[in-house]
Design a protein around this motif. Structure first.
Motif, PDB file in Angstrom:
ATOM      1  N   GLU A  78       0.795  -1.209   0.164  1.00 34.72           N
ATOM      2  CA  GLU A  78       0.006   0.132   0.031  1.00 34.72           C
ATOM      3  C   GLU A  78       0.694   1.313   0.130  1.00 34.72           C
ATOM      4  N   LEU A  79       2.018   1.212   0.879  1.00 29.18           N
ATOM      5  CA  LEU A  79       2.837   2.370   1.063  1.00 29.18           C
ATOM      6  C   LEU A  79       3.266   2.756  -0.404  1.00 29.18           C
ATOM      7  N   LEU A  80       3.763   1.649  -1.231  1.00 29.84           N
ATOM      8  CA  LEU A  80       4.288   2.000  -2.415  1.00 29.84           C
ATOM      9  C   LEU A  80       3.473   2.362  -3.494  1.00 29.84           C
ATOM     10  N   LYS A  81       2.155   1.875  -3.573  1.00 29.46           N
ATOM     11  CA  LYS A  81       1.123   1.975  -4.245  1.00 29.46           C
ATOM     12  C   LYS A  81       0.763   3.257  -4.295  1.00 29.46           C
ATOM     13  N   GLU A  82       0.496   3.924  -3.091  1.00 31.62           N
ATOM     14  CA  GLU A  82      -0.260   5.079  -3.009  1.00 31.62           C
ATOM     15  C   GLU A  82       0.625   6.206  -2.817  1.00 31.62           C
ATOM     16  N   CYS A  83       1.838   5.981  -2.655  1.00 32.07           N
ATOM     17  CA  CYS A  83       2.888   7.245  -2.494  1.00 32.07           C
ATOM     18  C   CYS A  83       3.717   7.391  -3.705  1.00 32.07           C
ATOM     19  N   THR A  84       4.505   8.158  -3.802  1.00 33.32           N
ATOM     20  CA  THR A  84       5.568   8.595  -4.755  1.00 33.32           C
ATOM     21  C   THR A  84       6.890   8.462  -4.128  1.00 33.32           C
ATOM     22  N   THR A  85       7.822   7.991  -4.816  1.00 36.67           N
ATOM     23  CA  THR A  85       9.099   7.533  -4.261  1.00 36.67           C
ATOM     24  C   THR A  85      10.256   7.988  -5.097  1.00 36.67           C
ATOM     25  N   GLU A  86      11.119   8.792  -4.136  1.00 37.27           N
ATOM     26  CA  GLU A  86      12.403   9.291  -4.732  1.00 37.27           C
ATOM     27  C   GLU A  86      13.796   8.852  -4.391  1.00 37.27           C
ATOM     28  N   PHE A  87      14.679   8.326  -4.946  1.00 38.71           N
ATOM     29  CA  PHE A  87      15.991   8.169  -4.391  1.00 38.71           C
ATOM     30  C   PHE A  87      16.811   9.365  -4.173  1.00 38.71           C
ATOM     31  N   GLY A  88      17.403   9.348  -2.969  1.00 47.24           N
ATOM     32  CA  GLY A  88      18.097  10.652  -2.858  1.00 47.24           C
ATOM     33  C   GLY A  88      19.185  10.438  -1.521  1.00 47.24           C
ATOM     34  N   TYR A  89      19.295  11.668  -0.851  1.00 48.63           N
ATOM     35  CA  TYR A  89      20.366  11.788   0.214  1.00 48.63           C
ATOM     36  C   TYR A  89      19.785  12.685   1.188  1.00 48.63           C
ATOM     37  N   TYR A  90      19.799  12.144   2.359  1.00 44.62           N
ATOM     38  CA  TYR A  90      18.918  13.085   3.440  1.00 44.62           C
ATOM     39  C   TYR A  90      20.456  13.090   4.641  1.00 44.62           C
ATOM     40  N   TYR A  91      20.875  14.095   4.821  1.00 48.13           N
ATOM     41  CA  TYR A  91      21.953  14.480   5.726  1.00 48.13           C
ATOM     42  C   TYR A  91      23.060  13.571   5.393  1.00 48.13           C
ATOM     43  N   GLY A  92      23.433  13.271   3.930  1.00 49.89           N
ATOM     44  CA  GLY A  92      24.445  12.373   3.515  1.00 49.89           C
ATOM     45  C   GLY A  92      24.054  11.257   3.394  1.00 49.89           C
ATOM     46  N   VAL A  93      22.929  10.651   4.092  1.00 50.10           N
ATOM     47  CA  VAL A  93      22.581   8.921   3.725  1.00 50.10           C
ATOM     48  C   VAL A  93      21.827   8.851   2.741  1.00 50.10           C
ATOM     49  N   LYS A  94      22.055   7.798   1.849  1.00 53.77           N
ATOM     50  CA  LYS A  94      21.438   7.489   0.910  1.00 53.77           C
ATOM     51  C   LYS A  94      20.007   6.580   1.272  1.00 53.77           C
ATOM     52  N   GLY A  95      18.986   6.762   0.540  1.00 53.82           N
ATOM     53  CA  GLY A  95      17.815   6.278   0.796  1.00 53.82           C
ATOM     54  C   GLY A  95      16.586   6.760   0.015  1.00 53.82           C
ATOM     55  N   TYR A  96      15.274   6.450   0.396  1.00 49.04           N
ATOM     56  CA  TYR A  96      14.227   6.842  -0.251  1.00 49.04           C
ATOM     57  C   TYR A  96      13.409   7.690   0.482  1.00 49.04           C
ATOM     58  N   PHE A  97      12.927   8.842  -0.372  1.00 50.07           N
ATOM     59  CA  PHE A  97      11.740   9.785   0.281  1.00 50.07           C
ATOM     60  C   PHE A  97      10.600   9.280  -0.155  1.00 50.07           C
ATOM     61  N   ILE A  98       9.692   8.939   0.825  1.00 49.61           N
ATOM     62  CA  ILE A  98       8.352   8.553   0.235  1.00 49.61           C
ATOM     63  C   ILE A  98       7.181   9.494   0.769  1.00 49.61           C
ATOM     64  N   THR A  99       6.546   9.945  -0.411  1.00 43.84           N
ATOM     65  CA  THR A  99       5.817  11.062  -0.270  1.00 43.84           C
ATOM     66  C   THR A  99       4.151  10.611  -0.351  1.00 43.84           C
ATOM     67  N   GLY A 100       3.231  10.863   0.749  1.00 42.20           N
ATOM     68  CA  GLY A 100       2.018  10.446   0.603  1.00 42.20           C
ATOM     69  C   GLY A 100       1.125  11.228  -0.152  1.00 42.20           C
ATOM     70  N   PRO A 101      -0.220  10.691  -0.445  1.00 45.48           N
ATOM     71  CA  PRO A 101      -1.213  11.508  -1.264  1.00 45.48           C
ATOM     72  C   PRO A 101      -1.544  12.648  -0.523  1.00 45.48           C
ATOM     73  N   ASN A 102      -1.075  12.923   0.605  1.00 44.90           N
ATOM     74  CA  ASN A 102      -1.394  14.368   1.359  1.00 44.90           C
ATOM     75  C   ASN A 102      -0.254  15.305   1.355  1.00 44.90           C
ATOM     76  N   GLY A 103       0.749  14.924   0.749  1.00 47.03           N
ATOM     77  CA  GLY A 103       2.042  15.574   0.716  1.00 47.03           C
ATOM     78  C   GLY A 103       3.086  15.311   1.860  1.00 47.03           C
ATOM     79  N   ASN A 104       2.582  14.580   2.904  1.00 45.08           N
ATOM     80  CA  ASN A 104       3.728  14.470   3.752  1.00 45.08           C
ATOM     81  C   ASN A 104       4.484  13.329   3.429  1.00 45.08           C
ATOM     82  N   ALA A 105       5.704  13.161   4.129  1.00 48.53           N
ATOM     83  CA  ALA A 105       6.844  12.386   3.569  1.00 48.53           C
ATOM     84  C   ALA A 105       7.572  11.719   4.794  1.00 48.53           C
ATOM     85  N   ILE A 106       7.951  10.324   4.235  1.00 46.11           N
ATOM     86  CA  ILE A 106       9.061  10.095   5.440  1.00 46.11           C
ATOM     87  C   ILE A 106      10.413   9.808   4.470  1.00 46.11           C
ATOM     88  N   PHE A 107      11.517   9.331   5.086  1.00 39.71           N
ATOM     89  CA  PHE A 107      12.839   9.098   4.635  1.00 39.71           C
ATOM     90  C   PHE A 107      13.206   7.602   5.209  1.00 39.71           C
TER      91      PHE A 107
END
Length: 222
Positions: A125-154
């Motif tokens: 469900e997380l991957l189906k309903e959200c957008t995903t982008e690979f990137g860096y957060y404070y120098g750490v590689k990973g994925y930003f997961i942005t939900g349909p309401n615009g909120n995000a986790i890393f």
């Protein structure tokens, strides 16, 4: 959060990624249909970019050796059989359990009864309903997961640990689900990612004995 990202052609760019309501709390409501909210950080981590602790599937404490011989649910009298979570008699005495019980769920034990490890359906469900982008957060590689309401986790990169081989973080991410694979009871499903993809299907799995990280979930009604 100004994130450093890469597109499919390896071009780099910066983008303002909204951390969303909740990064100052324990979880973020991404606006998912199920009402599940995802923790801001991995189990045992101090910050969203930290890897956190590794656990074997169905164990609630980290350890120094992730092997069959040290696995809580191994049947050491019958090599590579199991004493719990068995749906196929090839792997031991069938108990029809294919989802972690609360007492074997590290998130539930560590954080309380409202929290748990996400199921395979929850990660899908997380991957189906959200957008995903690979990137860096404070120098750490990973994925930003942005939900349909615009909120995000890393989700930071986190490698599998096997036996005493504790791999350093690279480009990959491996996160447990609470779902046993009925087709092979020696394994459980995981959410996995690399530079070019992120997925959580039945053929995405790890040995139950391996050490993976956990991103807990909680229902918004709590």
């Amino acid at each position: 959060v100004m994130a450093y990202l890469e597109d499919a052609n390896w071009n780099t760019y910066y983008k303002l990624v909204p951390p969303g309501d909740g990064w100052d709390k324990d979880y973020v409501d991404l606006g998912l249909s199920s009402g599940l909210c995802w923790a801001v950080k991995n189990l045992g981590a101090d910050k969203p970019e930290d890897e956190g602790l590794h656990f074997a599937w169905g164990e609630v404490e980290p350890k120094e050796d992730y092997s069959y011989e040290t696995y809580k649910w191994a049947n050491l009298l019958k090599n590579y059989e199991f004493i719990k979570y068995v749906t196929d008699d090839y792997y031991g005495l069938i108990d029809f359990r294919n989802t972690l019980e609360p007492s074997d769920d590290a998130a539930n034990v560590a954080l309380g009864s409202k929290w748990h490890i996400p199921s395979k359906l929850a990660t899908q469900e997380l991957l189906k309903e959200c957008t995903t982008e690979f990137g860096y957060y404070y120098g750490v590689k990973g994925y930003f997961i942005t939900g349909p309401n615009g909120n995000a986790i890393f989700l930071p990169g986190a490698e599998e640990w096997e036996d005493t081989d504790f791999n350093e973080r690279g480009n990959g991410g491996n996160y447990w689900t609470s779902t046993l694979r009925d087709s092979n009871n020696s394994t459980a499903n995981k959410l996995v990612f690399s530079l070019t993809y992120i997925d959580s299907e039945d053929d995405d799995y790890a040995a139950r004995t391996d050490g993976l990280v956990i991103r807990p979930v909680i229902h918004r009604d709590y």
